[in-house]
Motif scaffolding. Structure first.
Motif, PDB file in Angstrom:
ATOM      1  N   ASP A 138     -14.649  -1.086 -25.585  1.00  0.00           N
ATOM      2  CA  ASP A 138     -15.763  -0.711 -24.717  1.00  0.00           C
ATOM      3  C   ASP A 138     -16.852  -1.771 -24.715  1.00  0.00           C
ATOM      4  N   GLN A 139     -17.050  -2.439 -25.845  1.00  0.00           N
ATOM      5  CA  GLN A 139     -18.039  -3.512 -25.881  1.00  0.00           C
ATOM      6  C   GLN A 139     -17.629  -4.649 -24.954  1.00  0.00           C
ATOM      7  N   ALA A 140     -16.341  -4.988 -24.986  1.00  0.00           N
ATOM      8  CA  ALA A 140     -15.859  -6.035 -24.087  1.00  0.00           C
ATOM      9  C   ALA A 140     -15.983  -5.601 -22.637  1.00  0.00           C
ATOM     10  N   ALA A 141     -15.649  -4.329 -22.354  1.00  0.00           N
ATOM     11  CA  ALA A 141     -15.766  -3.823 -20.983  1.00  0.00           C
ATOM     12  C   ALA A 141     -17.217  -3.876 -20.505  1.00  0.00           C
ATOM     13  N   TRP A 142     -18.145  -3.601 -21.399  1.00  0.00           N
ATOM     14  CA  TRP A 142     -19.570  -3.669 -21.063  1.00  0.00           C
ATOM     15  C   TRP A 142     -19.955  -5.086 -20.645  1.00  0.00           C
ATOM     16  N   MET A 143     -19.420  -6.092 -21.369  1.00  0.00           N
ATOM     17  CA  MET A 143     -19.747  -7.478 -21.052  1.00  0.00           C
ATOM     18  C   MET A 143     -19.120  -7.904 -19.726  1.00  0.00           C
ATOM     19  N   TYR A 144     -17.877  -7.535 -19.501  1.00  0.00           N
ATOM     20  CA  TYR A 144     -17.224  -7.880 -18.236  1.00  0.00           C
ATOM     21  C   TYR A 144     -17.959  -7.256 -17.057  1.00  0.00           C
ATOM     22  N   THR A 145     -18.312  -5.973 -17.204  1.00  0.00           N
ATOM     23  CA  THR A 145     -19.008  -5.292 -16.120  1.00  0.00           C
ATOM     24  C   THR A 145     -20.373  -5.915 -15.864  1.00  0.00           C
ATOM     25  N   GLY A 146     -21.077  -6.260 -16.928  1.00  0.00           N
ATOM     26  CA  GLY A 146     -22.373  -6.902 -16.758  1.00  0.00           C
ATOM     27  C   GLY A 146     -22.277  -8.229 -16.032  1.00  0.00           C
ATOM     28  N   THR A 147     -21.237  -9.011 -16.360  1.00  0.00           N
ATOM     29  CA  THR A 147     -21.030 -10.283 -15.661  1.00  0.00           C
ATOM     30  C   THR A 147     -20.753 -10.051 -14.185  1.00  0.00           C
ATOM     31  N   ALA A 148     -19.941  -9.046 -13.884  1.00  0.00           N
ATOM     32  CA  ALA A 148     -19.628  -8.741 -12.481  1.00  0.00           C
ATOM     33  C   ALA A 148     -20.879  -8.337 -11.719  1.00  0.00           C
ATOM     34  N   ILE A 149     -21.729  -7.519 -12.335  1.00  0.00           N
ATOM     35  CA  ILE A 149     -22.931  -7.045 -11.648  1.00  0.00           C
ATOM     36  C   ILE A 149     -23.896  -8.197 -11.379  1.00  0.00           C
ATOM     37  N   ARG A 150     -24.110  -9.034 -12.369  1.00  0.00           N
ATOM     38  CA  ARG A 150     -25.029 -10.160 -12.174  1.00  0.00           C
ATOM     39  C   ARG A 150     -24.501 -11.119 -11.108  1.00  0.00           C
ATOM     40  N   LEU A 151     -23.198 -11.365 -11.128  1.00  0.00           N
ATOM     41  CA  LEU A 151     -22.617 -12.223 -10.113  1.00  0.00           C
ATOM     42  C   LEU A 151     -22.732 -11.572  -8.740  1.00  0.00           C
ATOM     43  N   GLY A 152     -22.555 -10.250  -8.696  1.00  0.00           N
ATOM     44  CA  GLY A 152     -22.697  -9.542  -7.424  1.00  0.00           C
ATOM     45  C   GLY A 152     -24.090  -9.671  -6.855  1.00  0.00           C
ATOM     46  N   TYR A 153     -25.087  -9.572  -7.725  1.00  0.00           N
ATOM     47  CA  TYR A 153     -26.464  -9.771  -7.255  1.00  0.00           C
ATOM     48  C   TYR A 153     -26.675 -11.193  -6.759  1.00  0.00           C
ATOM     49  N   LEU A 154     -26.109 -12.162  -7.473  1.00  0.00           N
ATOM     50  CA  LEU A 154     -26.251 -13.553  -7.045  1.00  0.00           C
ATOM     51  C   LEU A 154     -25.630 -13.781  -5.674  1.00  0.00           C
ATOM     52  N   LEU A 155     -24.497 -13.128  -5.426  1.00  0.00           N
ATOM     53  CA  LEU A 155     -23.804 -13.282  -4.150  1.00  0.00           C
ATOM     54  C   LEU A 155     -24.408 -12.407  -3.052  1.00  0.00           C
ATOM     55  N   GLY A 156     -25.281 -11.490  -3.433  1.00  0.00           N
ATOM     56  CA  GLY A 156     -25.909 -10.626  -2.439  1.00  0.00           C
ATOM     57  C   GLY A 156     -25.039  -9.500  -1.941  1.00  0.00           C
ATOM     58  N   ILE A 157     -23.945  -9.204  -2.633  1.00  0.00           N
ATOM     59  CA  ILE A 157     -23.072  -8.139  -2.135  1.00  0.00           C
ATOM     60  C   ILE A 157     -23.684  -6.764  -2.372  1.00  0.00           C
TER      61      ILE A 157
END
Length: 619
Positions: free
Chosen positions: A195-214
């Motif tokens: 779950d800790q790893a999943a938290w990190m992967y999800t956080g990376t996806a969210i930040r990248l999503g904000y950067l891309l404006g999706i």
């Protein structure tokens, strides 16, 4: 019967609490109860041996690096670490085994004919697919190590500033659902590392999503069209929202992504890439909508009931939570009336049922803990009034007379229904092994919750036998779902098995010293059983009351996140005699038709979820 304080005081809000509790069960259990040591490496097969076992290996050739005359720029293929046959097989394996449970991957990426384009333009997504598809079979672990290493390099480059597109967001979310294996040995007792790893992967996806404006796709405007790119971004951001809410609820963390706009209600038609095709007959778009609606309920319940500890305590003693829980139960019934008759394949149907039952447990368990919290406050008040003050009766001596009886009954029933569905309708090898991590944790959490209910006297003697048989089936199926002894299902199933061993008798239970660590400031209220040397749990004496002369129990003196405190309970409750093989032999006097797995009861190919009664699901 009295209650062990450390059981009553642990607030089961999410699977992370259950994992923290289980983390010390075997670690602190001395002698024969210890878990076997971890293997030095899970990758024990050579590439040749593993490939020969799967019947697809051949030495890399120049032709392996091209497809229909197009050069494929994919590092593991160029280095000879993978072959086209391996990639083709893994793509098919992912589409069949994993994709239905989380249909986020671009369908074009699953077609081997598109490999040159996908390898060049969507390397993160391709590598994530290959990594996940090779994680649950020993014959593929050598290639899993190769794909994991390449994935790690791509993630590092992404974090260091390499350009990423929506395909990288999809890749991170897929990895969060199926966390890659750890290539080296790790502690024998799980602490929720997945779950800790999943938290990190999800956080990376969210930040990248904000950067891309999706994230802006969650706010529909009149100018929005239905382009493939826009639809893909909308699906990716909706998946970010779902993954963020689910992982945050599981580990008790704050949310980080914005959900759909207040005027935007995403429906199945908003996800055209998930519509049924010739390759898959299930309506992934409708299932995605059903999960999206459940996720919104998860989010609302978390915000209202579990947002902060101070807010939860205020609700516990103010009583306003009754209205909130009633409202959430009404919303759940509305969801069931909409999706209860939905027809899909058995595996996807089971995934919806497991999610529904966990949400039902998550909501109703709040009232169960509130009852325990109020009990302690009453006991402490009685203590302050002097030794002649009358102590309040045991809280569950008569459950029906408890103000929150309907919630407590529903919480217990939800946990039992979740395990019954898992035991009876989910094949551990062909289905559950490939389901996302969250379903493992739903099962683990339910087993821990039922243990707490058993220890606090909620279950009567007529139901404890059937529940323990259900736990035995759960342990067995979690082990069968694991590809090796170090898998998440196997590790936590052994801890559940150890946790559910029959507690020692009262006179053999060691008392905790008052000079022990400050995590617990009260004496233990130990669960007791019959002193007879028998496996059957005897009905509790419902006339027992707390002794006002004893030290007051303190339900809120430590959290399940306090590993040493929980470990003390696990050691004292389980570590004195016997072994894990001495797990309770359950009496057969009471039966539970759903607790025993019967292959003949497996659901037909396509079923309708016609009715849902309070006691479970009718398939």
């Amino acid at each position: 019967m009295t209650v062990d304080e450390r059981v009553a005081s642990t607030d089961l809000q999410n699977p992370a609490d259950a994992l923290e509790f289980l983390a010390n069960v075997a670690e602190r259990d001395a002698g024969p109860n210890q878990l076997p040591p971890m293997q030095t490496s899970i990758y024990g097969s050579t590439p040749q041996h593993a490939a020969m076992g799967s019947g697809i290996y051949h030495a890399p050739t120049p032709q392996d690096r091209s497809n229909s005359g197009n050069v494929i720029d994919f590092a593991p293929l160029n280095k000879g670490q993978l072959t086209l046959d391996v990639i083709r097989t893994l793509l098919v394996r992912y589409e069949e085994k994993y994709h239905p449970f989380f249909p986020l991957a671009n369908p074009l990426a699953l077609d081997i004919q598109n490999l040159p384009t996908v390898a060049a333009n969507e390397p993160h997504l391709l590598t994530a697919i290959l990594t996940v598809a090779s994680k649950d079979d020993k014959d593929w672990w050598q290639w899993h190590e190769t794909c994991s290493a390449h994935m790690m390099q791509l993630i590092a480059e992404l974090v260091y500033g390499a350009e990423g597109t929506v395909e990288a967001v999809e890749a991170m979310l897929i990895l969060a659902e199926w966390v890659p294996r750890r290539p080296h040995s790790s502690p024998a007792v799980g602490r929720g590392e997945e779950d800790q790893a999943a938290w990190m992967y999800t956080g990376t996806a969210i930040r990248l999503g904000y950067l891309l404006g999706i994230d802006r796709t969650g706010f529909r405007t009149e100018a929005d069209g239905q382009s493939l790119e826009l639809n893909r971004k909308r699906l990716a951001w909706a998946a970010c929202y779902m993954s963020d809410r689910q992982i945050s609820v599981r580990i008790g963390k704050a949310f980080w992504s914005r959900g759909p706009g207040p005027m935007t209600a995403l429906r199945a038609q908003d996800f055209p890439s998930l519509q049924p095709t010739l390759n898959h007959h299930d309506d992934f778009a409708a299932i995605f909508q059903a999960n999206l609606e459940l996720t919104q309920l998860f989010s609302n319940a978390h915000d209202v009931l579990y947002a902060t500890k101070s807010r939860s305590n205020q609700l516990n003693f103010g009583g306003e939570y009754v209205k909130y829980i009633d409202d959430f139960r009404t919303a759940l019934r509305s969801w069931q009336s909409s999706w209860g008759v939905f027809t899909c394949s058995p595996a996807l149907k089971a995934s919806l049922v497991l999610s529904y039952e966990y949400l039902r447990l998550y909501i109703n368990a709040f009232a169960y803990q509130a009852t325990l919290n109020r009990l302690v406050a009453q006991v402490q008040t009685a203590q302050a009034s002097g030794p002649t003050a009358k102590s309040p009766a045991y809280p569950f001596a008569d459950i029906a007379a408890t103000p929150d009886a309907r919630f407590i009954y529903d919480a217990i029933d939800a946990a039992k229904s979740l395990l019954s569905t898992f035991n009876s309708f989910v094949d551990p090898v062909e289905t559950f092994r490939f389901m996302p991590l969250r379903y493992y944790l739903y099962v683990i959490y339910s087993a821990c919750f039922l243990y707490k209910a058993r220890s606090t006297g909620v279950m009567g003697g007529d139901t404890r036998g059937s529940v323990k048989r259900m736990i035995t089936d759960t342990v067995d199926k979690l082990q069968r779902a694991s590809a090796c002894t170090n898998d998440v299902g196997d590790r936590y199933s052994r801890l559940i098995r150890l946790l559910w061993r029959k507690p020692p008798a009262r006179d053999s239970m060691p008392q905790q010293s008052t000079t022990d660590a400050p995590r617990s400031h009260a004496s233990n209220l130990h669960p007791t059983t019959s002193h007879e040397n028998t496996s059957n749990m005897q009905p509790m004496d419902q006339t027992n009351m707390y002794d006002p002369g004893s030290q007051p129990p303190s339900i809120n003196t430590f959290s399940w996140l306090d590993l040493p405190a929980v470990g003390d309970f696990a050691t004292q409750n389980n570590g004195l005699t016997g072994s894990m093989d001495g797990f309770d032999r359950f009496d057969d006097s009471s039966t539970d038709g759903l607790s025993n797995f019967d292959p003949s009861m497996m659901m037909p190919q396509h079923i309708a979820w016609n009715n849902m009664s309070p006691s479970g699901i009718i398939f």
